[in-house]
Design a protein around this motif. Sequence first.
Motif, mmCIF file in Angstrom:
data_model
loop_
_atom_site.group_PDB
_atom_site.id
_atom_site.type_symbol
_atom_site.label_atom_id
_atom_site.label_comp_id
_atom_site.label_asym_id
_atom_site.label_seq_id
_atom_site.Cartn_x
_atom_site.Cartn_y
_atom_site.Cartn_z
ATOM 1 N N PRO A 50 87.439 -23.761 48.114
ATOM 2 C CA PRO A 50 86.168 -24.245 47.566
ATOM 3 C C PRO A 50 84.936 -23.742 48.331
ATOM 4 C CG PRO A 50 87.325 -26.013 48.700
ATOM 5 C CD PRO A 50 88.261 -24.851 48.643
ATOM 6 N N ARG A 51 85.139 -23.165 49.511
ATOM 7 C CA ARG A 51 84.021 -22.611 50.285
ATOM 8 C C ARG A 51 83.831 -21.129 50.001
ATOM 9 N NH1 ARG A 51 83.177 -24.949 56.111
ATOM 10 N NH2 ARG A 51 81.801 -23.199 55.905
ATOM 11 N N GLU A 52 84.487 -20.626 48.984
ATOM 12 C CA GLU A 52 84.334 -19.233 48.566
ATOM 13 C C GLU A 52 83.923 -19.206 47.099
ATOM 14 O OE1 GLU A 52 87.363 -16.752 51.342
ATOM 15 O OE2 GLU A 52 88.256 -17.598 49.532
ATOM 16 N N ARG A 53 83.101 -18.214 46.749
ATOM 17 C CA ARG A 53 82.675 -18.102 45.347
ATOM 18 C C ARG A 53 82.267 -16.665 45.058
ATOM 19 N NH1 ARG A 53 78.796 -22.460 43.071
ATOM 20 N NH2 ARG A 53 80.772 -23.545 43.130
ATOM 21 N N ILE A 54 82.507 -16.274 43.826
ATOM 22 C CA ILE A 54 82.063 -14.974 43.329
ATOM 23 C C ILE A 54 81.067 -15.211 42.201
ATOM 24 C CG2 ILE A 54 83.931 -14.704 41.634
ATOM 25 C CD1 ILE A 54 84.006 -11.683 42.550
ATOM 26 N N TRP A 55 80.077 -14.351 42.139
ATOM 27 C CA TRP A 55 79.115 -14.341 41.038
ATOM 28 C C TRP A 55 79.276 -13.002 40.345
ATOM 29 C CZ3 TRP A 55 78.455 -16.487 45.689
ATOM 30 C CH2 TRP A 55 77.938 -17.772 45.770
ATOM 31 N N ILE A 56 79.544 -13.034 39.052
ATOM 32 C CA ILE A 56 79.735 -11.823 38.258
ATOM 33 C C ILE A 56 78.681 -11.815 37.164
ATOM 34 C CG2 ILE A 56 81.318 -10.557 36.739
ATOM 35 C CD1 ILE A 56 83.619 -12.030 38.266
ATOM 36 N N ALA A 57 77.814 -10.819 37.199
ATOM 37 C CA ALA A 57 76.781 -10.672 36.168
ATOM 38 C C ALA A 57 77.334 -9.763 35.077
ATOM 39 C CB ALA A 57 75.517 -10.080 36.760
ATOM 40 N N VAL A 64 77.829 -5.886 35.441
ATOM 41 C CA VAL A 64 76.656 -5.134 35.899
ATOM 42 C C VAL A 64 76.177 -5.571 37.280
ATOM 43 C CG1 VAL A 64 75.890 -4.540 33.566
ATOM 44 C CG2 VAL A 64 75.087 -6.672 34.644
ATOM 45 N N GLY A 65 76.823 -6.570 37.842
ATOM 46 C CA GLY A 65 76.462 -7.022 39.177
ATOM 47 C C GLY A 65 77.502 -7.970 39.719
ATOM 48 N N VAL A 66 77.650 -7.958 41.035
ATOM 49 C CA VAL A 66 78.629 -8.810 41.699
ATOM 50 C C VAL A 66 78.118 -9.154 43.094
ATOM 51 C CG1 VAL A 66 81.008 -8.987 42.584
ATOM 52 C CG2 VAL A 66 80.558 -7.648 40.528
ATOM 53 N N ILE A 67 78.437 -10.342 43.532
ATOM 54 C CA ILE A 67 78.299 -10.731 44.933
ATOM 55 C C ILE A 67 79.350 -11.803 45.186
ATOM 56 C CG2 ILE A 67 76.618 -12.602 44.664
ATOM 57 C CD1 ILE A 67 75.152 -11.428 47.147
ATOM 58 N N CYS A 68 79.812 -11.881 46.408
ATOM 59 C CA CYS A 68 80.846 -12.855 46.722
ATOM 60 C C CYS A 68 80.629 -13.390 48.126
ATOM 61 C CB CYS A 68 82.223 -12.199 46.615
ATOM 62 S SG CYS A 68 83.600 -13.357 46.788
ATOM 63 N N ILE A 69 80.971 -14.645 48.310
ATOM 64 C CA ILE A 69 81.009 -15.257 49.634
ATOM 65 C C ILE A 69 82.462 -15.597 49.934
ATOM 66 C CG2 ILE A 69 80.417 -17.320 50.983
ATOM 67 C CD1 ILE A 69 78.073 -15.337 50.684
ATOM 68 N N CYS A 70 82.940 -15.072 51.070
ATOM 69 C CA CYS A 70 84.283 -15.364 51.561
ATOM 70 C C CYS A 70 84.154 -16.139 52.867
ATOM 71 C CB CYS A 70 85.062 -14.078 51.811
ATOM 72 S SG CYS A 70 85.436 -13.153 50.311
ATOM 73 N N ASP A 71 85.100 -17.016 53.108
ATOM 74 C CA ASP A 71 85.137 -17.790 54.345
ATOM 75 C C ASP A 71 85.752 -16.924 55.434
ATOM 76 O OD1 ASP A 71 85.485 -19.619 56.394
ATOM 77 O OD2 ASP A 71 86.303 -21.185 55.092
ATOM 78 N N ALA A 72 84.963 -16.564 56.440
ATOM 79 C CA ALA A 72 85.443 -15.717 57.527
ATOM 80 C C ALA A 72 85.953 -16.535 58.718
ATOM 81 C CB ALA A 72 84.330 -14.771 57.984
ATOM 82 N N GLY A 73 85.948 -17.853 58.604
ATOM 83 C CA GLY A 73 86.383 -18.724 59.689
ATOM 84 C C GLY A 73 85.233 -19.084 60.610
ATOM 85 N N ASN A 74 85.433 -20.119 61.401
ATOM 86 C CA ASN A 74 84.430 -20.579 62.370
ATOM 87 C C ASN A 74 83.069 -20.840 61.737
ATOM 88 O OD1 ASN A 74 86.258 -20.441 64.560
ATOM 89 N ND2 ASN A 74 85.930 -18.234 64.670
ATOM 90 N N LEU A 93 67.822 -8.764 39.416
ATOM 91 C CA LEU A 93 69.188 -9.267 39.366
ATOM 92 C C LEU A 93 69.789 -9.349 40.772
ATOM 93 C CD1 LEU A 93 71.759 -10.208 37.963
ATOM 94 C CD2 LEU A 93 72.323 -7.784 37.549
ATOM 95 N N GLY A 94 69.581 -8.332 41.575
ATOM 96 C CA GLY A 94 70.125 -8.339 42.934
ATOM 97 C C GLY A 94 69.589 -9.498 43.750
ATOM 98 N N LYS A 95 68.290 -9.747 43.639
ATOM 99 C CA LYS A 95 67.669 -10.866 44.359
ATOM 100 C C LYS A 95 68.265 -12.185 43.889
ATOM 101 C CE LYS A 95 63.252 -13.042 45.333
ATOM 102 N NZ LYS A 95 61.807 -13.010 45.138
ATOM 103 N N ARG A 96 68.427 -12.314 42.593
ATOM 104 C CA ARG A 96 68.991 -13.547 42.026
ATOM 105 C C ARG A 96 70.406 -13.797 42.552
ATOM 106 N NH1 ARG A 96 69.759 -14.208 35.531
ATOM 107 N NH2 ARG A 96 70.934 -16.158 35.580
ATOM 108 N N LEU A 97 71.219 -12.757 42.606
ATOM 109 C CA LEU A 97 72.583 -12.900 43.120
ATOM 110 C C LEU A 97 72.568 -13.260 44.600
ATOM 111 C CD1 LEU A 97 74.312 -9.856 41.365
ATOM 112 C CD2 LEU A 97 74.660 -12.287 40.845
ATOM 113 N N LEU A 98 71.742 -12.571 45.379
ATOM 114 C CA LEU A 98 71.700 -12.822 46.812
ATOM 115 C C LEU A 98 71.213 -14.237 47.114
ATOM 116 C CD1 LEU A 98 72.145 -11.739 49.663
ATOM 117 C CD2 LEU A 98 69.814 -10.811 49.586
#
Length: 158
Positions: A50-57, A64-74, A93-98
Amino acid sequence: MLIRNTLQPTDIGRIILLHSEYYSATEGYDHTFEAYVAEPLAQFALRTNPRERIWIAESNNQIVGVICICDAGNNVAQLRWYIVHSSLQGTGLGKRLLISAIEFCSLHNYLRIQLWTAKGLDSAKAMYLRNGFSLVAEKTHVIWGAERTEQCYEKPIA
């Protein structure tokens, strides 16, 4: 434009293709870059955290766009697979994803966000700097078919 947070059939391959087509054309990356994107993306797809998520435009049934947050620990979030199709760069779009990814990290109590990118991607670097990231490390080595300098940026989450 639809932005969704769930992977659907064909998404993994299309995300890899979007990265490969863009970076082979603009930066000369070879086939090993596809594997670099594919392996951790496949691992992400198999996890349920639940601490990870992907955004797919998506526009006209194309990613046409992607960003993802992965849990790297700590309590560190890793920003991954951030890309906007060249035809939509400069549209916001890039700003919106970020911003969505940064807000997600704040809501999930991460202490900082870390990302690795390649030196020379000036528009991406400018976006990171505008949004509170700082360069914290560099390493030069042979990767993706040439000697390249990778850069690590970090952003503290208040």
